[in-house]
Design a protein around this motif. Structure first.
Motif, mmCIF file in Angstrom:
data_model
loop_
_atom_site.group_PDB
_atom_site.id
_atom_site.type_symbol
_atom_site.label_atom_id
_atom_site.label_comp_id
_atom_site.label_asym_id
_atom_site.label_seq_id
_atom_site.Cartn_x
_atom_site.Cartn_y
_atom_site.Cartn_z
ATOM 1 N N SER A 9 94.490 53.843 76.349
ATOM 2 C CA SER A 9 93.315 53.393 75.594
ATOM 3 C C SER A 9 93.729 52.305 74.618
ATOM 4 N N ASN A 10 92.809 51.365 74.403
ATOM 5 C CA ASN A 10 93.011 50.330 73.396
ATOM 6 C C ASN A 10 92.356 50.692 72.073
ATOM 7 N N ASP A 11 91.597 51.788 72.031
ATOM 8 C CA ASP A 11 90.883 52.216 70.832
ATOM 9 C C ASP A 11 90.868 53.750 70.807
ATOM 10 N N ILE A 12 91.852 54.338 70.160
ATOM 11 C CA ILE A 12 92.014 55.797 70.154
ATOM 12 C C ILE A 12 90.825 56.491 69.487
ATOM 13 N N GLY A 56 103.374 48.534 74.710
ATOM 14 C CA GLY A 56 102.721 47.634 73.769
ATOM 15 C C GLY A 56 101.696 46.704 74.388
ATOM 16 N N GLU A 57 101.578 46.713 75.703
ATOM 17 C CA GLU A 57 100.584 45.883 76.391
ATOM 18 C C GLU A 57 99.210 46.548 76.301
ATOM 19 N N ALA A 58 98.175 45.812 76.693
ATOM 20 C CA ALA A 58 96.818 46.357 76.687
ATOM 21 C C ALA A 58 96.673 47.452 77.749
ATOM 22 N N ALA A 59 95.898 48.465 77.429
ATOM 23 C CA ALA A 59 95.594 49.517 78.403
ATOM 24 C C ALA A 59 94.619 48.954 79.427
ATOM 25 N N THR A 60 94.861 49.263 80.685
ATOM 26 C CA THR A 60 93.942 48.902 81.763
ATOM 27 C C THR A 60 93.757 50.117 82.652
ATOM 28 N N HIS A 61 92.655 50.153 83.375
ATOM 29 C CA HIS A 61 92.409 51.278 84.282
ATOM 30 C C HIS A 61 93.065 51.011 85.639
ATOM 31 N N ALA A 62 93.317 52.082 86.344
ATOM 32 C CA ALA A 62 93.943 51.975 87.661
ATOM 33 C C ALA A 62 92.878 51.683 88.704
ATOM 34 N N ASN A 63 92.964 50.556 89.371
ATOM 35 C CA ASN A 63 92.022 50.235 90.424
ATOM 36 C C ASN A 63 92.290 51.150 91.611
ATOM 37 N N GLY A 64 91.287 51.935 91.996
ATOM 38 C CA GLY A 64 91.441 52.888 93.081
ATOM 39 C C GLY A 64 91.833 54.279 92.605
ATOM 40 N N GLY A 65 92.185 54.418 91.345
ATOM 41 C CA GLY A 65 92.565 55.713 90.797
ATOM 42 C C GLY A 65 91.353 56.471 90.283
ATOM 43 N N THR A 66 91.379 57.784 90.438
ATOM 44 C CA THR A 66 90.328 58.657 89.914
ATOM 45 C C THR A 66 90.981 59.907 89.371
ATOM 46 N N ILE A 67 90.523 60.353 88.223
ATOM 47 C CA ILE A 67 90.974 61.616 87.658
ATOM 48 C C ILE A 67 89.870 62.629 87.877
ATOM 49 N N GLY A 68 90.160 63.655 88.672
ATOM 50 C CA GLY A 68 89.184 64.697 88.986
ATOM 51 C C GLY A 68 89.349 65.882 88.059
ATOM 52 N N LEU A 69 88.238 66.357 87.530
ATOM 53 C CA LEU A 69 88.230 67.485 86.609
ATOM 54 C C LEU A 69 87.387 68.607 87.205
ATOM 55 N N ALA A 70 87.965 69.801 87.323
ATOM 56 C CA ALA A 70 87.272 70.940 87.929
ATOM 57 C C ALA A 70 86.207 71.480 86.991
ATOM 58 N N MET A 71 85.041 71.754 87.558
ATOM 59 C CA MET A 71 83.922 72.325 86.815
ATOM 60 C C MET A 71 83.607 73.721 87.351
ATOM 61 N N ASP A 72 82.964 74.538 86.530
ATOM 62 C CA ASP A 72 82.609 75.902 86.905
ATOM 63 C C ASP A 72 81.268 76.009 87.621
ATOM 64 N N SER A 73 80.458 74.946 87.549
ATOM 65 C CA SER A 73 79.130 74.975 88.164
ATOM 66 C C SER A 73 78.575 73.560 88.225
ATOM 67 N N PRO A 74 77.535 73.342 89.050
ATOM 68 C CA PRO A 74 76.868 72.042 89.036
ATOM 69 C C PRO A 74 76.250 71.740 87.663
ATOM 70 N N GLU A 75 75.739 72.765 87.010
ATOM 71 C CA GLU A 75 75.134 72.564 85.683
ATOM 72 C C GLU A 75 76.167 72.079 84.671
ATOM 73 N N GLN A 76 77.382 72.615 84.767
ATOM 74 C CA GLN A 76 78.439 72.168 83.869
ATOM 75 C C GLN A 76 78.803 70.716 84.164
ATOM 76 N N ALA A 77 78.838 70.333 85.429
ATOM 77 C CA ALA A 77 79.109 68.940 85.795
ATOM 78 C C ALA A 77 78.020 68.021 85.252
ATOM 79 N N ASP A 78 76.766 68.457 85.327
ATOM 80 C CA ASP A 78 75.662 67.656 84.777
ATOM 81 C C ASP A 78 75.789 67.506 83.264
ATOM 82 N N ALA A 79 76.144 68.590 82.563
ATOM 83 C CA ALA A 79 76.309 68.527 81.108
ATOM 84 C C ALA A 79 77.461 67.589 80.748
ATOM 85 N N TRP A 80 78.555 67.676 81.500
ATOM 86 C CA TRP A 80 79.716 66.793 81.315
ATOM 87 C C TRP A 80 79.298 65.335 81.473
ATOM 88 N N HIS A 81 78.557 65.049 82.546
ATOM 89 C CA HIS A 81 78.122 63.686 82.838
ATOM 90 C C HIS A 81 77.202 63.163 81.735
#
Length: 127
Positions: A9-12, A56-81
């Motif tokens: 991140s460039n802004d913690i 010390g360089e600028a933070a950049t995102h990984a092109n093609g990279g995805t971080i998957g986070l496990a949810m307990d339900s579709p409702e929890q995924a909706d709340a997260w989103h």
């Protein structure tokens, strides 16, 4: 298999507001800041870190990279989103919803964080 995941991140402070909202929406706790100024999230024996790049360089995102986070339900995924969008994230890909895959049905929701990192909330249908 994984001990932890880390994104740059460039802004913690901005990242803390975003990720605190994201993780508390799905039952996690706000970050603590370690001695090196990194945000540390611990939930269900997993660790997620947000840090300024060590080189010390600028933070950049990984092109093609995805971080998957496990949810307990579709409702929890909706709340997260919803929490992520409200806290400065960007909804991407298809809207949150069910997808068919070779491994069964998945409920997926995708966001980019304020630094452009791609995140996915995933709930696997239980049969």
């Amino acid at each position: 298999m994984f001990s932890h995941l880390s994104v740059g991140s460039n802004d913690i402070a901005r990242s803390k507001a975003f990720y605190d909202a994201l993780f508390t929406a799905c039952g996690g706790n706000p970050a603590f800041v370690d001695a090196k100024g990194r945000l540390v999230y611990v939930h269900k024996e997993a660790i997620f870190l947000v840090t300024r790049p060590i080189d010390g360089e600028a933070a950049t995102h990984a092109n093609g990279g995805t971080i998957g986070l496990a949810m307990d339900s579709p409702e929890q995924a909706d709340a997260w989103h919803a929490a992520g969008v409200a806290a400065g994230g960007t909804a991407i890909e298809d809207p949150p919803g069910w997808r068919d895959s070779s491994n069964g049905r998945l409920y997926l929701a995708y966001l980019r964080d304020p630094d452009g990192n791609k995140l996915c909330a995933l709930y696997r249908e239980v049969k």
